[in-house]
Structure formats: structure tokens, C-alpha cells
Scaffold this motif. Structure first.
Motif, short mmCIF file in Angstrom:
data_model
loop_
_atom_site.label_atom_id
_atom_site.label_comp_id
_atom_site.label_asym_id
_atom_site.label_seq_id
_atom_site.Cartn_x
_atom_site.Cartn_y
_atom_site.Cartn_z
N ASN A 68 -21.04 -26.31 13.38
CA ASN A 68 -19.80 -26.51 14.13
C ASN A 68 -19.45 -25.25 14.92
OD1 ASN A 68 -16.88 -26.70 14.69
ND2 ASN A 68 -17.10 -28.61 13.57
N PRO A 69 -19.16 -25.40 16.22
CA PRO A 69 -18.83 -24.22 17.03
C PRO A 69 -17.53 -23.54 16.58
CG PRO A 69 -18.55 -26.25 18.30
CD PRO A 69 -19.17 -26.64 16.99
N ASN A 70 -16.69 -24.24 15.83
CA ASN A 70 -15.46 -23.63 15.32
C ASN A 70 -15.64 -22.93 13.98
OD1 ASN A 70 -13.98 -24.39 17.54
ND2 ASN A 70 -13.21 -26.26 16.61
N ALA A 71 -16.87 -22.89 13.48
CA ALA A 71 -17.11 -22.24 12.19
C ALA A 71 -16.68 -20.77 12.22
CB ALA A 71 -18.57 -22.35 11.80
N ASN A 72 -16.77 -20.15 13.39
CA ASN A 72 -16.37 -18.74 13.48
C ASN A 72 -14.86 -18.55 13.28
OD1 ASN A 72 -15.65 -19.87 15.92
ND2 ASN A 72 -16.19 -18.05 17.10
N LEU A 73 -14.11 -19.64 13.22
CA LEU A 73 -12.67 -19.55 12.94
C LEU A 73 -12.39 -19.47 11.44
CD1 LEU A 73 -11.35 -22.21 15.50
CD2 LEU A 73 -11.45 -19.71 15.77
N ILE A 74 -13.44 -19.64 10.62
CA ILE A 74 -13.27 -19.52 9.17
C ILE A 74 -13.08 -18.05 8.86
CG2 ILE A 74 -14.34 -19.88 6.92
CD1 ILE A 74 -16.00 -22.17 8.27
N LYS A 75 -11.96 -17.75 8.25
CA LYS A 75 -11.60 -16.35 7.95
C LYS A 75 -11.24 -16.25 6.47
CE LYS A 75 -11.03 -15.27 12.48
NZ LYS A 75 -12.24 -15.15 13.17
N GLY A 76 -11.29 -15.04 5.97
CA GLY A 76 -10.85 -14.80 4.61
C GLY A 76 -11.92 -14.13 3.78
N GLU A 85 -16.69 -10.76 8.87
CA GLU A 85 -17.35 -9.47 9.08
C GLU A 85 -18.80 -9.43 8.60
OE1 GLU A 85 -14.77 -6.63 7.17
OE2 GLU A 85 -13.14 -6.98 8.60
N ILE A 86 -19.29 -10.54 8.07
CA ILE A 86 -20.67 -10.57 7.58
C ILE A 86 -21.61 -10.55 8.78
CG2 ILE A 86 -22.38 -11.96 6.33
CD1 ILE A 86 -20.02 -13.00 4.59
N ARG A 95 -21.62 -18.24 3.26
CA ARG A 95 -20.27 -17.86 2.84
C ARG A 95 -19.20 -18.70 3.54
NH1 ARG A 95 -21.81 -16.52 -1.77
NH2 ARG A 95 -22.84 -14.52 -1.94
N TRP A 96 -19.45 -19.15 4.76
CA TRP A 96 -18.53 -20.09 5.40
C TRP A 96 -18.42 -21.35 4.54
CZ3 TRP A 96 -20.91 -19.90 10.99
CH2 TRP A 96 -20.33 -18.84 11.72
N MET A 97 -19.58 -21.84 4.10
CA MET A 97 -19.58 -23.05 3.27
C MET A 97 -18.82 -22.79 1.97
SD MET A 97 -22.73 -25.57 2.23
CE MET A 97 -23.64 -24.38 1.25
N ILE A 100 -14.96 -22.78 2.76
CA ILE A 100 -14.28 -24.07 3.00
C ILE A 100 -14.24 -24.91 1.73
CG2 ILE A 100 -14.64 -24.08 5.50
CD1 ILE A 100 -16.91 -26.11 5.09
N VAL A 101 -15.25 -24.78 0.87
CA VAL A 101 -15.22 -25.48 -0.41
C VAL A 101 -14.12 -24.89 -1.29
CG1 VAL A 101 -16.50 -25.97 -2.54
CG2 VAL A 101 -17.62 -26.22 -0.32
N ASP A 102 -13.98 -23.58 -1.24
CA ASP A 102 -12.92 -22.92 -2.00
C ASP A 102 -11.54 -23.36 -1.50
OD1 ASP A 102 -12.34 -20.96 -4.07
OD2 ASP A 102 -11.59 -19.66 -2.47
N GLU A 103 -11.38 -23.46 -0.19
CA GLU A 103 -10.10 -23.93 0.37
C GLU A 103 -9.81 -25.35 -0.08
OE1 GLU A 103 -10.11 -21.27 4.50
OE2 GLU A 103 -10.71 -23.38 4.60
N LEU A 104 -10.83 -26.19 -0.09
CA LEU A 104 -10.66 -27.57 -0.56
C LEU A 104 -10.20 -27.58 -2.02
CD1 LEU A 104 -11.02 -30.63 0.05
CD2 LEU A 104 -13.37 -30.38 -0.82
#
Length: 115
Positions: A68-76, A85-86, A95-97, A100-104
Motif C-alpha cells: 500500500n502506498p500509504n504504508a509510509n503513514l504508519i508511525k509509532g 525511522e527504520i 514492523r509496519w505489519m 497495524i496488528v498491534d493497533e488492531l
């Protein structure tokens, strides 16, 4: 084997099963989990459960149909690192995955997770 290689060689199926347990413990569903992972990777929601058991995370992301092109909006922060910063692209995708699983699991609304 260094930590990166170890991370890359985990199987998607093994990680996926842990994700399912994590979200279900927090009263979220496998369907919601599939939705957020499909959003990130482009795999169909129904395809995730059918991925071969020996596919590594490295192969999983290499073969991802459409990151997803918006994956770079995943922060934290996840695992003590700021995901934005990775520097290593594969580690960042993993780590993005995780994020988002953690947020869920923490109860965030699907609409917010799917930026």
C-alpha cells in the motif's frame, strides 16, 4: 545468523498464527486481521490463510502483490523502534505489519488503521 536474518526467516504462517491469537484475545476477529494485512500487502483477505506454511517473511513481502502506498503513514514504536525511522526496507515492512496488528489488538478502529 544475525537478528535481521533470523527475523526474515520466520515463517509467515507462524507469525500469522500468533497474530490471530493476539487479536482474538483482545476480542477482535481473524477477518479484521486479514483486512489490515491485505490492506498493507495487497494479498487477498481470503488468501492469507492459504499461504504455504514454509513461506518466510522475506518471501512473503518479496511476493506481496501490491504494498500500500500509504504504508509510509504508519508511525509509532514497535519492538523499541520507531517504524518510520527504520532504514532497512524489509525490516520496515515487517514492523509496519507488526504495528497495524498491534493497533488492531489495542482496539483502534479499522478506518484509522487503514490510513
Amino acid at each position: 545468523m544475525n537478528n535481521k536474518d533470523k527475523l526474515y526467516n520466520y515463517t509467515f504462517k507462524g507469525i500469522y498464527d500468533l497474530y490471530v491469537k493476539k487479536v482474538e484475545r483482545k476480542e477482535r476477529t481473524k477477518e479484521e486481521l486479514n483486512k489490515v494485512i491485505a490492506w498493507l500487502t495487497g494479498y487477498g483477505e481470503n488468501n492469507l490463510e492459504n499461504i504455504e506454511s514454509d513461506i518466510t517473511l522475506k518471501e512473503f513481502f518479496k511476493n506481496a502483490p501490491n504494498m500500500n502506498p500509504n504504508a509510509n503513514l504508519i508511525k509509532g514504536i514497535i519492538c523499541g523502534c520507531r517504524v518510520e525511522e527504520i532504514e532497512d526496507p524489509l525490516t520496515q515492512k515487517i514492523r509496519w505489519m507488526d504495528k497495524i496488528v498491534d493497533e488492531l489488538a489495542k482496539g483502534k478502529k479499522i478506518e484509522k488503521i487503514l490510513r
